[in-house]
Design a protein around this motif. Structure first.
Motif, PDB file in Angstrom:
ATOM      1  N   ALA A 394       0.830  -1.208   0.000  1.00 48.85           N
ATOM      2  CA  ALA A 394       0.000   0.000   0.000  1.00 48.85           C
ATOM      3  C   ALA A 394       0.864   1.258   0.000  1.00 48.85           C
ATOM      4  O   ALA A 394       0.623   2.199  -0.782  1.00 48.85           O
ATOM      5  N   TYR A 395       1.885   1.261   0.844  1.00 49.88           N
ATOM      6  CA  TYR A 395       2.718   2.461   0.917  1.00 49.88           C
ATOM      7  C   TYR A 395       3.631   2.603  -0.299  1.00 49.88           C
ATOM      8  O   TYR A 395       3.974   3.732  -0.694  1.00 49.88           O
ATOM      9  N   ASP A 396       4.000   1.496  -0.930  1.00 50.87           N
ATOM     10  CA  ASP A 396       4.705   1.598  -2.212  1.00 50.87           C
ATOM     11  C   ASP A 396       3.821   2.320  -3.224  1.00 50.87           C
ATOM     12  O   ASP A 396       4.300   3.145  -4.019  1.00 50.87           O
ATOM     13  N   GLY A 397       2.519   2.012  -3.191  1.00 53.05           N
ATOM     14  CA  GLY A 397       1.591   2.682  -4.090  1.00 53.05           C
ATOM     15  C   GLY A 397       1.404   4.150  -3.758  1.00 53.05           C
ATOM     16  O   GLY A 397       1.386   5.012  -4.658  1.00 53.05           O
ATOM     17  N   VAL A 398       1.283   4.448  -2.488  1.00 56.54           N
ATOM     18  CA  VAL A 398       1.101   5.844  -2.065  1.00 56.54           C
ATOM     19  C   VAL A 398       2.265   6.709  -2.547  1.00 56.54           C
ATOM     20  O   VAL A 398       2.075   7.854  -2.982  1.00 56.54           O
ATOM     21  N   GLU A 399       3.475   6.171  -2.485  1.00 59.74           N
ATOM     22  CA  GLU A 399       4.654   6.941  -2.892  1.00 59.74           C
ATOM     23  C   GLU A 399       4.629   7.299  -4.380  1.00 59.74           C
ATOM     24  O   GLU A 399       5.306   8.245  -4.810  1.00 59.74           O
ATOM     25  N   LEU A 400       3.861   6.564  -5.173  1.00 64.27           N
ATOM     26  CA  LEU A 400       3.787   6.846  -6.611  1.00 64.27           C
ATOM     27  C   LEU A 400       2.750   7.908  -6.956  1.00 64.27           C
ATOM     28  O   LEU A 400       2.736   8.424  -8.080  1.00 64.27           O
ATOM     29  N   VAL A 401       1.885   8.231  -5.995  1.00 66.46           N
ATOM     30  CA  VAL A 401       0.844   9.236  -6.253  1.00 66.46           C
ATOM     31  C   VAL A 401       1.452  10.633  -6.200  1.00 66.46           C
ATOM     32  O   VAL A 401       2.099  11.002  -5.215  1.00 66.46           O
ATOM     33  N   GLN A 402       1.222  11.391  -7.245  1.00 66.32           N
ATOM     34  CA  GLN A 402       1.733  12.766  -7.307  1.00 66.32           C
ATOM     35  C   GLN A 402       0.562  13.738  -7.238  1.00 66.32           C
ATOM     36  O   GLN A 402      -0.235  13.834  -8.167  1.00 66.32           O
ATOM     37  N   LEU A 403       0.465  14.449  -6.108  1.00 66.27           N
ATOM     38  CA  LEU A 403      -0.575  15.453  -5.886  1.00 66.27           C
ATOM     39  C   LEU A 403       0.017  16.536  -5.003  1.00 66.27           C
ATOM     40  O   LEU A 403       0.387  16.275  -3.854  1.00 66.27           O
ATOM     41  N   ASP A 404       0.123  17.738  -5.530  1.00 64.85           N
ATOM     42  CA  ASP A 404       0.745  18.837  -4.789  1.00 64.85           C
ATOM     43  C   ASP A 404       0.075  19.040  -3.436  1.00 64.85           C
ATOM     44  O   ASP A 404      -1.156  19.142  -3.350  1.00 64.85           O
ATOM     45  N   GLY A 405       0.893  19.075  -2.376  1.00 62.62           N
ATOM     46  CA  GLY A 405       0.388  19.377  -1.046  1.00 62.62           C
ATOM     47  C   GLY A 405      -0.334  18.234  -0.367  1.00 62.62           C
ATOM     48  O   GLY A 405      -0.896  18.419   0.713  1.00 62.62           O
ATOM     49  N   SER A 406      -0.339  17.048  -0.960  1.00 61.76           N
ATOM     50  CA  SER A 406      -1.119  15.940  -0.399  1.00 61.76           C
ATOM     51  C   SER A 406      -0.524  15.453   0.915  1.00 61.76           C
ATOM     52  O   SER A 406       0.642  15.705   1.226  1.00 61.76           O
TER      53      SER A 406
END
Length: 436
Positions: A394-406
């Motif tokens: 799950a956290y490997d996936g989260v690290e791939l998400v690009q969203l400014d200020g998230s």
């Protein structure tokens, strides 16, 4: 079977995904949906809280079942209007939805049904609130009596902060429920109900506070995991016998049968299992994790509940895997979240083994690109052979998400993965107050 799912969030995206995996479901539609849902099924830009609009859409689409996701449409009477149009609905009518829409009403039903819960008082003035706070003592628990999207509860050792929250509810024309504090880890259990019968799903645990270590204000939920290896044996049967079935029986006795999902929020305290609250819909983000493990086709289950046939359902089948959902939220959530920012990396997340993205506060911009449109923007859901592997994925996936200020919590399921949660049986030294 043609199904219409009502709602715009992550819970609805998870429901749509599960329905599409049911071989007996031929079509799924959603209203209003979000960017993730619209990539899977047709969506319709209607007001989900408008009973007549929802009923008219269901009739026009000639659906066989309507599934109402969020609490606000249920409290507004959407299920009533759809049922009046002759279409089965998974979701309680307006009267039964008071179990969530009014915490005072829920406490009344629990008392009538003999359901174990926290001692509580309803307060409508600052004087009544102060007296109740002093009666129960710290930590102080103050709940907005009405719907607050999971953010109407304050738990604090600061009496002034507790009084200020109560006053803000009074200023808005509402009342508050003030309760004794319940120790011990919290558990969420979804119980499917058909007005008479009950079937429980796998328990989960969610994380309400915005920051790690359960710090900061409450949110709608920043992550969840299931199953709970540390939960006491027999917990689900206890929930059915002492909580869900007595509540369903009492609602039927009142002439307001409960059809839908009774979301039972529990504290496993040193004095035994206690109900924290009822909700009348699938919880978000627990649904994202729970449905990821459910092997029994969802469409048939929800139709059985809508038609009063849960007693004919076979025992539920579950994946042996563990599921973890981690929410990625917008900057400044839960206050005034920043929206309209481009979200990148989602295809890379979906390409990971055992991982998928559930959209919540998203939409498509004028160029057809996915942008943020709410506070909790999406959830990364992962399956693994155990909690450690599921968390890593799950956290490997989260690290791939690009969203400014998230922002996101880094400790979803962390204490459970390290074996740091203990449930103490009643009569033994106080249970650990640590939450996973």
């Amino acid at each position: 079977m043609k199904v219409l799912v009502i709602g715009p969030g992550g819970r609805e995206h998870a429901i749509v995904r599960s329905l599409l995996a049911d071989p007996k479901v031929s079509e799924v539609h959603a209203a209003p949906g979000n960017a993730g849902i619209s990539a899977l099924v047709p969506t319709y830009a209607i007001d989900a809280n408008d009973p007549d609009a929802v009923a008219a859409l269901a009739v026009r689409l000639t659906v066989d079942l309507v599934v109402v996701g969020p609490e606000a449409p249920l409290a507004a009477g959407v299920s009533d209007a759809v049922r009046a149009a002759g279409i089965p609905v998974f979701g309680p009518d307006k009267a039964a939805a008071q179990l969530e829409a009014s915490k005072a009403f829920a406490k009344e039903v629990m008392a009538e049904a003999g359901v174990p819960t926290a001692m509580a008082r309803v307060a409508g003035t600052a004087e009544e609130a102060a007296d109740a706070l002093d009666t129960f003592g710290a930590p102080y628990v103050v709940k907005d009596d009405g719907l607050a999207a999971g953010k109407g509860v304050v738990v604090t050792n600061n009496r002034d902060e507790a009084l200020a929250h109560a006053q803000s509810c009074f200023d808005a024309g509402g009342t508050v429920v003030i309760e004794e504090f319940l120790d011990g880890p919290e558990v969420s259990v979804f119980v499917l109900c058909d007005g008479s019968n009950t079937v429980a799903l796998s328990p989960a645990q969610d994380f309400k506070r915005i920051f790690d270590n359960d710090e900061g204000p409450n949110t709608g939920g920043m992550g969840a995991y299931t199953p709970l290896e540390w939960a006491p044996e027999g917990l689900i049967q206890e929930v059915i016998d002492r909580v869900a079935q007595p509540t369903v029986n009492q609602m039927a006795n009142r002439g307001t049968p409960f059809v839908g999902v009774l979301f039972v929020g529990l504290a496993l305290t040193s004095r035994g299992t206690r109900v924290i609250e009822f909700n009348v819909r699938f919880g978000d983000p627990e649904t994202q994790a729970v449905l990821a493990r459910l092997k029994t086709p969802l469409g048939g289950l929800l139709m059985a509940a809508a038609k009063g046939d849960l007693d004919k359902v076979q025992p539920l089948r579950w994946s042996k895997d563990t599921a973890v959902a981690v929410v990625v939220a917008a900057e400044n959530y839960p206050d005034t979240p920043r929206t309209g920012d481009r979200i990148r990396g989602l295809k890379k997340v979906d390409a990971l083994d055992g991982v998928h993205v559930i959209h919540a506060g998203t939409k498509l911009d004028g160029e057809g690109k996915v942008v943020s449109a709410g506070g909790r923007v999406l959830a990364v859901v992962a399956l693994g052979t155990d909690l450690v592997e599921a968390r890593e994925r799950a956290y490997d996936g989260v690290e791939l998400v690009q969203l400014d200020g998230s922002q996101f919590r880094t400790d979803i399921g962390g204490k459970a993965a390290r074996g740091q949660i203990r449930v103490t049986a009643p009569g033994t030294p106080a249970a650990s107050k640590a939450k996973a």
